[in-house]
Design an enzyme around this catalytic site. Structure first.
Site, mmCIF file in Angstrom:
data_model
loop_
_atom_site.group_PDB
_atom_site.id
_atom_site.type_symbol
_atom_site.label_atom_id
_atom_site.label_comp_id
_atom_site.label_asym_id
_atom_site.label_seq_id
_atom_site.Cartn_x
_atom_site.Cartn_y
_atom_site.Cartn_z
ATOM 1 N N TYR A 103 -1.164 -0.957 -10.507
ATOM 2 C CA TYR A 103 -1.323 -2.305 -9.940
ATOM 3 C C TYR A 103 -2.679 -2.889 -10.255
ATOM 4 C CZ TYR A 103 -2.821 1.148 -6.398
ATOM 5 O OH TYR A 103 -3.366 2.233 -5.761
ATOM 6 N N TYR A 159 0.854 -1.200 0.000
ATOM 7 C CA TYR A 159 0.000 0.000 0.000
ATOM 8 C C TYR A 159 0.883 1.241 0.000
ATOM 9 C CZ TYR A 159 -3.672 -3.286 0.768
ATOM 10 O OH TYR A 159 -4.530 -4.339 0.580
ATOM 11 N N SER A 160 0.546 2.195 -0.878
ATOM 12 C CA SER A 160 1.311 3.442 -0.945
ATOM 13 C C SER A 160 1.066 4.261 0.310
ATOM 14 C CB SER A 160 0.853 4.277 -2.144
ATOM 15 O OG SER A 160 1.007 3.554 -3.329
ATOM 16 N N CYS A 169 -0.239 6.993 -11.051
ATOM 17 C CA CYS A 169 -0.518 5.921 -10.094
ATOM 18 C C CYS A 169 -2.004 5.567 -10.115
ATOM 19 C CB CYS A 169 -0.109 6.362 -8.684
ATOM 20 S SG CYS A 169 -0.150 5.028 -7.471
ATOM 21 N N GLU A 209 3.385 3.858 -11.204
ATOM 22 C CA GLU A 209 3.096 2.833 -10.200
ATOM 23 C C GLU A 209 1.645 2.413 -10.400
ATOM 24 O OE1 GLU A 209 5.261 2.171 -6.645
ATOM 25 O OE2 GLU A 209 3.561 3.015 -5.574
HETATM 26 C C1 LIG Z 1 3.107 -0.782 -5.409
HETATM 27 C C2 LIG Z 1 1.660 -1.021 -5.022
HETATM 28 C C3 LIG Z 1 0.976 -0.056 -4.331
HETATM 29 C C4 LIG Z 1 -0.361 -0.259 -4.000
HETATM 30 N N1 LIG Z 1 -1.020 0.720 -3.319
HETATM 31 C C5 LIG Z 1 -2.311 0.558 -3.001
HETATM 32 C C6 LIG Z 1 -3.017 1.588 -2.285
HETATM 33 O O1 LIG Z 1 -2.466 2.652 -1.964
HETATM 34 N N2 LIG Z 1 -4.316 1.354 -1.987
HETATM 35 C C7 LIG Z 1 -4.965 0.197 -2.338
HETATM 36 O O2 LIG Z 1 -6.148 0.043 -2.002
HETATM 37 N N3 LIG Z 1 -4.313 -0.797 -3.008
HETATM 38 C C8 LIG Z 1 -3.011 -0.642 -3.324
HETATM 39 N N4 LIG Z 1 -2.345 -1.652 -3.978
HETATM 40 C C9 LIG Z 1 -3.078 -2.906 -4.250
HETATM 41 C C10 LIG Z 1 -2.987 -3.793 -2.996
HETATM 42 O O3 LIG Z 1 -1.638 -4.214 -2.804
HETATM 43 C C11 LIG Z 1 -3.843 -5.050 -3.091
HETATM 44 O O4 LIG Z 1 -3.527 -5.724 -4.286
HETATM 45 C C12 LIG Z 1 -5.334 -4.773 -3.039
HETATM 46 O O5 LIG Z 1 -5.691 -4.112 -1.838
HETATM 47 C C13 LIG Z 1 -6.119 -6.096 -3.113
HETATM 48 O O6 LIG Z 1 -5.654 -6.918 -2.111
HETATM 49 P P1 LIG Z 1 -6.651 -7.908 -1.369
HETATM 50 O O7 LIG Z 1 -5.824 -8.774 -0.465
HETATM 51 O O8 LIG Z 1 -7.769 -7.164 -0.746
HETATM 52 O O9 LIG Z 1 -7.252 -8.746 -2.566
HETATM 53 P P2 LIG Z 1 -6.847 -10.244 -2.949
HETATM 54 O O10 LIG Z 1 -7.401 -11.163 -1.913
HETATM 55 O O11 LIG Z 1 -5.378 -10.282 -3.177
HETATM 56 O O12 LIG Z 1 -7.554 -10.403 -4.330
HETATM 57 C C14 LIG Z 1 -8.939 -10.677 -4.451
HETATM 58 C C15 LIG Z 1 -9.352 -10.574 -5.885
HETATM 59 O O13 LIG Z 1 -9.462 -9.204 -6.241
HETATM 60 C C16 LIG Z 1 -8.645 -8.886 -7.352
HETATM 61 N N5 LIG Z 1 -8.031 -7.587 -7.053
HETATM 62 C C17 LIG Z 1 -6.841 -7.358 -6.484
HETATM 63 N N6 LIG Z 1 -6.642 -6.034 -6.350
HETATM 64 C C18 LIG Z 1 -7.703 -5.411 -6.826
HETATM 65 C C19 LIG Z 1 -8.046 -4.055 -6.951
HETATM 66 N N7 LIG Z 1 -7.275 -3.050 -6.538
HETATM 67 N N8 LIG Z 1 -9.237 -3.793 -7.518
HETATM 68 C C20 LIG Z 1 -10.052 -4.776 -7.920
HETATM 69 N N9 LIG Z 1 -9.760 -6.096 -7.823
HETATM 70 C C21 LIG Z 1 -8.600 -6.411 -7.286
HETATM 71 C C22 LIG Z 1 -7.604 -9.978 -7.413
HETATM 72 O O14 LIG Z 1 -7.165 -10.167 -8.737
HETATM 73 C C23 LIG Z 1 -8.368 -11.171 -6.885
HETATM 74 O O15 LIG Z 1 -9.130 -11.749 -7.908
HETATM 75 C C24 LIG Z 1 -1.017 -1.465 -4.337
HETATM 76 C C25 LIG Z 1 -0.312 -2.440 -5.036
HETATM 77 C C26 LIG Z 1 1.005 -2.228 -5.386
HETATM 78 C C27 LIG Z 1 1.732 -3.281 -6.154
#
Ligand SMILES: Cc1cc2nc3c(=O)[nH]c(=O)nc-3n(C[C@H](O)[C@H](O)[C@H](O)COP(=O)(O)OP(=O)(O)OC[C@H]3O[C@@H](n4cnc5c(N)ncnc54)[C@H](O)[C@@H]3O)c2cc1C
Length: 427
Positions: free
Chosen positions: A427, A214-215, A384, A425
């Site tokens: 994702y 998370y950023s 981003c 950035e």
């Molecule tokens: C460098 C970086 C910075 C990030 N910063 C932020 C941030 O500031 N705020 C933030 O909320 N997230 C951010 N993310 C995304 C975060 O890391 C997670 O991937 C996101 O919160 C989903 O994780 P989860 O465990 O809830 O879902 P998971 O249990 O991992 O995934 C559940 C399902 O949802 C899908 N999914 C995953 N991410 C998303 C999404 N964003 N939207 C819709 N579907 C999704 C997956 O493909 C999967 O099918 C960032 C990612 C990266 C790589």
């Protein structure tokens, strides 16, 4: 003389599953599609990797920089790599000899520099590869970033100091502003860096959940100035990228946290998506949804500097997209920022009765103002948000440049990358 490869031995590129935080940076950066992943591991196809090294610098953890000397015919295939919880040990001289690899051949491949193929230049041939334009170096005036102080094997603990919905949206589309306090534990972060959250419990295979990144949404001196805390902007994931209902593990865990709860944290990560610090430097921020987190951090740091009267910042431009106004994080607070401090442009793609508008439309609309910034070495661009926005934004920036007779392919694009002035950035 016979080369190591002719002698049937290679230096195989592998990713350490114990350290990798599954941020997708390597897969997005790889110009030849050698990297892939499943819901557990990121892996490298030995027969596709051309050792260009494009993925090495952007990796926030260093997990990408692993190599094993193996007989070519015994290279670990991706099916095997996807099952790993840790990297296999180096093969012993005896194991290599049993495969017909002489000690000389093994020694020569181990000592061989791995840079065999030059990365494709940013001005490479079609298809358009937006990731190729992102810088892997920070702006020259960025502050020093600390990274990897805490890893998956030694996470630290933070305490929740606040957790509120920072949108006007209901449960399914809400985004939370979450404040984590580190107490006396040193956890220095800069605007643009991210941290990893390790959700409690195990995944469907019974293995501990991997960290999610998370950023950081707060400036370097804390969400509350002078306190050892950071804030995050977390979207509650209730449907996957295809719109199917799901319950994201880490995002729901975070959005449901109560003040006083303990959270396992790793990081900080990131050493190039950092803001310039020199006077009169301009910042152009292009984001969607939670991509606003690093933009909030940078804006707030500039606001605090301006308030202190010690810093003369240049322009701040924000291009911010969301489906609706209600889903846009921090909509209210953004409205109250002085107009001579930040130039804010909103795009909403699902406002009933209104035509769809995306951030790239805003970039076209403001082309006249962006053209001088694209060629000004004091201007820095940050993108981003969700992966799907990246290509459209980069194409729009290219259109803006080309529309003003600027040479994007040979001049603007490469300069933005080389000078650490365009950061991606997604994702
Ligand atoms: C460098 C970086 C910075 C990030 N910063 C932020 C941030 O500031 N705020 C933030 O909320 N997230 C951010 N993310 C995304 C975060 O890391 C997670 O991937 C996101 O919160 C989903 O994780 P989860 O465990 O809830 O879902 P998971 O249990 O991992 O995934 C559940 C399902 O949802 C899908 N999914 C995953 N991410 C998303 C999404 N964003 N939207 C819709 N579907 C999704 C997956 O493909 C999967 O099918 C960032 C990612 C990266 C790589």
């Amino acid at each position: 003389m016979e080369t190591a490869s002719e002698a049937g031995v290679i230096k195989q590129h592998l990713i350490d599953p114990e350290i990798c935080i599954r941020c997708n940076t390597c897969e997005a950066t790889c110009p030849v599609g050698a990297i892939t992943h499943d819901d557990r591991n990121y892996v490298v196809r030995a027969d596709v990797c051309n050792y260009c090294m494009a993925c090495i610098a952007p990796c926030p953890t260093g997990s990408i920089d692993n190599w094993r000397t193996v007989p070519k015919v015994r290279a670990y295939d991706i099916a095997e790599q996807l099952t790993w919880d840790e990297l296999p040990p180096e093969l012993t001289p005896e194991q290599l000899a049993a495969e017909g690899v002489t000690p000389e051949a093994a020694a020569s491949v181990a000592a061989e520099p791995v840079l065999a193929v030059k990365p494709e230049s940013a001005a490479g041939e079609a298809p358009f590869n937006s990731a190729a334009f992102g810088a892997s170096v920070p702006p020259w005036s960025a502050a020093h970033a600390y990274t990897n102080l805490f890893g998956p094997k030694n996470p630290t603990t933070a305490t929740v100091a606040g957790n509120v919905n920072c949108t006007e949206a209901g449960f399914h589309n809400q985004t939370h502003h979450i404040v984590l306090d580190f107490g006396a534990i040193p956890f220095p972060v800069l605007e643009g860096q991210s941290i990893g959250i390790v959700p409690p419990g195990v995944d469907a295979n019974g293995r501990p959940h991997v960290a999610r990144q998370y950023s950081v949404a707060s400036p370097r001196n804390g969400e509350r100035p002078g306190y050892n805390n950071v804030s995050l902007t977390v979207k509650r994931v209730t449907e996957d990228h295809h719109g199917r209902p799901t319950r994201g593990v880490a995002s729901n865990y975070l959005c449901d946290l109560k003040v006083g709860d303990a959270v396992q944290v790793i990081g900080p990560f990131g050493q190039s998506f950092l803001m310039p610090n020199h006077p009169k430097s301009h910042i152009v921020m292009i984001c969607t949804g939670t991509g606003s987190a690093p933009m909030r951090a940078m804006t707030e740091w500039r606001r605090r500097l301006r308030k202190s009267g010690k810093f003369e910042g240049g322009k701040l431009m924000l291009f911010f997209g969301a489906r609706t106004r209600e889903e846009l994080p921090y909509f209210g607070p953004l409205q109250s920022l002085p107009k001579d401090f930040i130039d804010i442009n909103f795009a909403f793609s699902r406002t009933p009765g209104q035509p769809k508008k995306y951030v790239q439309d805003l970039l076209h609309e403001r082309a006249v103002d962006l053209v001088p910034l694209l060629s000004d070495p004091n201007s820095h661009f940050y993108v981003c948000g969700l992966k799907a926005m990246e290509e459209g934004v980069l194409l729009a920036l290219r259109d803006v440049a080309v529309g003003a007779d600027l040479d994007w392919d040979a001049a603007i694009g490469p300069a933005l990358k080389r000078e650490g002035r365009l950061h991606l950035e997604t994702y």
